[in-house]
Motif scaffolding. Structure first.
Motif, PDB file in Angstrom:
ATOM      1  N   LEU A 340       0.844  -1.195   0.000  1.00 46.48           N
ATOM      2  CA  LEU A 340       0.000   0.000   0.000  1.00 46.48           C
ATOM      3  C   LEU A 340       0.878   1.243   0.000  1.00 46.48           C
ATOM      4  CD1 LEU A 340      -2.615  -1.056   2.738  1.00 46.48           C
ATOM      5  CD2 LEU A 340      -2.790  -1.313   0.255  1.00 46.48           C
ATOM      6  N   GLY A 381      -1.334  -4.168   3.388  1.00 43.25           N
ATOM      7  CA  GLY A 381      -2.199  -4.652   2.318  1.00 43.25           C
ATOM      8  C   GLY A 381      -2.533  -6.123   2.466  1.00 43.25           C
ATOM      9  N   GLY A 448       5.220   4.144   1.687  1.00 42.32           N
ATOM     10  CA  GLY A 448       4.241   3.072   1.843  1.00 42.32           C
ATOM     11  C   GLY A 448       4.808   1.906   2.627  1.00 42.32           C
ATOM     12  N   GLY A 450       4.551  -2.771   2.648  1.00 42.72           N
ATOM     13  CA  GLY A 450       4.031  -3.936   1.943  1.00 42.72           C
ATOM     14  C   GLY A 450       4.783  -5.202   2.267  1.00 42.72           C
TER      15      GLY A 450
END
Lengths: 477, 477
Positions: A340, A381, A448, A450
């Protein structure tokens, strides 16, 4: 009727293994078929298969690995002190800067690492501005070295410069120590490559206000038991890599009583305790050296194929293996993190996989324990079931189950730990790492978070080196 | 071949519904069969079925229930003060003692409730010793009343006497307040019926040291947001009834900065903060009034069949319903809790189900949210999958899903809340409550923890009263 005739007279029920082209043809003819997701061990590489054949079920390797995972599990890390790097990290000196991941030259470094080094040189007073810092860094006057080769670890860029205070973590079972800086919080921070005035000022505040205060509190403790906090936090939705909310809260709860026993004024206490309270990732920089202290205790066991380091410098991913050389890295280009992005950023903005924080996954927490940390998916995510599937899959490539670090959603099964390079090669399953993402340019910061995997090439190289080393000296087998 | 002949010629594949005797016979004859676990709605009670027929799909009931669950969800409880009960609880007076559960006379009370009342009378200085306290309690001079009828709630015996400090919780959405004492910790404590010197001394310390200190800190806040803490804690392995570890830690983290701004000495701060730190159930006595303040806002909505109270006094289990009288209780004998006992105790030692803490389940947390709190099974027994199954089952008997209080292991689905008496009667599924267990004799304390259900009779009575009330006034339908 012969079996062959039978086959062709009967309706076909097909399981296709390997290339999916056969299945595509059958699909066109409306013949039902199942595609099996299978790849040959070691990707079909005959050299690796030979190495695997030699090493599978090898008694010496099994015994060495048992020793390695026992040491990792038995390690008992305590936070005992905070002190400037130059005073505690072995072989540190005034012109040395430690970084995350395997060795790398200034020229090859990624943007955020360069940004953080520029910030560190300004913070140290070795350069007046960005340009001077870049020139100094490129001059050869500064020695760059992996934190991991100094019993230290750093998240993201992982920069440790001589004046920075580091948490001192002692593994009381084996007597070794590990070091890590203080987590600066989120947003514009050095570890993501930011180096503006506010970043440098925060580092100075950590050095002059925060660290001396914490040092006073720690002097009153018998050490803060990081193993206990980690164990509890794993039952409270943390995986102790990208989610450290419970662990930080428990650490805060633990240390406050000692802060209150110091001679610090209530104003200073508010400031210092408020800093820990306001940073839910504070414990990351304790989880990492705690893991490091356990894994370093398992380094150097002859015949052990257990991974003791996974680390990234934003260019290369590197691993080290217990039974191979202490500073023998197996590297390959680092992957991009999938996950994300913060508003306004996309995959194009991100530097490749970066930081020593994969030491948590090497320990069997972080991505390995994310099944017990459903809330992590809101940060990195995916769905909760993906997180649980990752934790379950990691048993395929590990040698042990750590009952000290158990996973609630797996009915408190001990977490998978002790990555065995043989199993990675055999199964083609790669360790899972969850990770923050830094902007690829210096000076910007986080974009971000992930999930990412190491390149398989690291494990292939390690496997061949391992087979060469032990087959060579062990021809009687 | 006729269908009947076909049936008898073919091999039987049997699904048996109702009494299992038919299946037993088939088993003896080695005929495969499946027993369907089915019971008629309302247990086959024709009066209840008639009531159900009238109320199912009734637009007025649906609209009223939507209003009720909207109020419950929108309620926003803040901890704003701590003050002695007599100064803040409406209709409290010097000779009044509040208790948990539905109304009950001194004579009928269970052992732990009597033990706690004896302790409270000594604590208040109304009796010099146990014997004098018993005589006073039996004399009729003391007024006993349910806490729930005073906007208050108390765990286990739930005793609130006039001098006891109570947390003052304000639901800022609807303006109402709720009250609850300070949690004393585990072991020998008043709420489990213990009343020794150490118990009384702790209560005095709470009154004279702890509460005044917390009052000072709270005066500096804009109120502590209990909804936010609960919401976070539900993602950290708490269900906020029998597991409050994360919530207490978050509360501690929140309040410390305010403590540090008071004029309290560091020694007092250590003592007071240490008390919160040392009691992982501290937040229970905030979770309960927070729930109470939300549910009381949903009381008195005509036509609403939503349950607003579930409470037990160790003898009777009682419920109240939004659309029925404010103090109209539907009671039946309380069940025994099934679960884990502390060493040396067994089911024979336990008092029946006791306490107002089922207000948390009425709110949709506690047992309803235990699927998100895998670690709770280590306290109340069972497997993680049982806990998840309970949380899933509760959707069958509730009117809403509370997205503010979501359940990580159910992929963050909003927790089941708003118990609808119609659905309980229709499905025969009873609300699940997890609960501590008190020794049945006065003065001993906790003996274990487990899972329990209300008696179905409470819901049957409520259903008939509900149908009578609204069918009576609503003949045009």
């Amino acid at each position: 009727m012969s079996r062959a005739t039978e086959l062709f007279n009967d309706s076909l029920r097909v399981i296709n293994i390997g290339t999916s082209k056969f299945k595509d043809d059958l699909d066109l003819q409306n013949v039902e078929s199942v595609q099996l997701d299978w790849r040959p061990p070691a990707g079909g590489n005959t050299q690796l298969i030979a190495a695997l054949d030699f090493l599978q079920g090898n008694d010496q390797v099994e015994a060495a690995n048992l020793e390695a995972i026992t040491r990792i599990k038995d390690a008992h890390p305590y936070l005992i002190d905070i002190e400037q790097a130059i005073h505690v990290i072995p072989n540190m000196h005034k012109k040395k800067i430690l970084h995350s991941g395997p060795p790398i030259t200034w020229e090859r470094m990624c943007g955020p690492a360069k940004g953080a080094i520029i910030g560190a040189l300004i913070y140290e007073g070795l350069a007046k501005n960005e340009e001077a810092a870049e020139n100094l860094a490129a001059s050869g006057e500064i020695e760059f070295a992996p934190a991991n080769e100094h019993s230290a670890v750093g998240p993201m860029a992982g920069i440790i410069s001589p004046s920075m205070p580091v948490h001192v973590v002692e593994n009381r079972t084996h007597g070794n120590r590990a070091y890590c800086t203080v987590n600066e919080g989120l947003g514009k921070v050095l570890r993501f490559g930011a180096n503006s005035v506010e970043v440098i000022e925060r580092l100075k505040w950590i050095e002059t206000v925060f660290a001396p205060a914490l040092k006073k509190a720690l002097a009153l403790t018998d050490g803060v038991d990081l193993k206990s906090i980690t164990s509890q936090a794993l039952h409270m939705g943390d995986e102790c890599h990208n989610r450290n909310k419970a662990a930080t809260s428990l650490f805060n709860r633990e240390i406050i009583d000692y802060f209150l026993q110091t001679d610090l004024t209530k104003d200073v206490l508010r400031e210092v305790i408020g800093f820990i309270r306001g940073n839910e990732h504070y414990f990351l920089n304790l989880s990492m050296p705690a893991s490091k202290s356990a894994l370093e205790a398992a380094q150097g066991i002859p015949y052990s194929s257990i991974v003791t380091t996974m680390a990234r410098n934003g260019v290369d991913f590197g691993i080290r293996v217990s039974g191979l050389g202490e500073n023998e890295w197996f590297t390959a280009p680092a992957n991009l993190v999938k996950g994300l992005f913060f508003p306004g950023y996309s995959e194009e903005d991100a530097a490749p996989d970066l930081g020593d924080s994969a030491i948590t996954e090497t320990m069997g927490i972080g991505g390995f324990a994310m099944g017990g940390s459903p809330a992590i998916v809101q940060f990195v995510g995916g769905e909760v079931e993906d997180a649980i599937a990752y934790s379950e899959q990691m048993y395929e490539i590990t040698a042990g189950e750590n009952t000290n670090y158990s996973i609630p959603t797996l009915n408190f099964r001990g977490g998978a730990y002790g990555i065995d390079i043989r199993k990675v090669i055999e199964t083609n399953v790669l360790p899972v790492i969850n990770s923050g993402m830094a902007h690829k340019q210096a000076g910007i910061g986080q974009v971000g978070a992930g999930v990412v995997h190491p390149p398989v090439a690291c494990f292939e190289q390690a496997m061949l080196a391992f087979a060469n080393k032990y087959r060579g000296g062990d021809q009687h087998e």
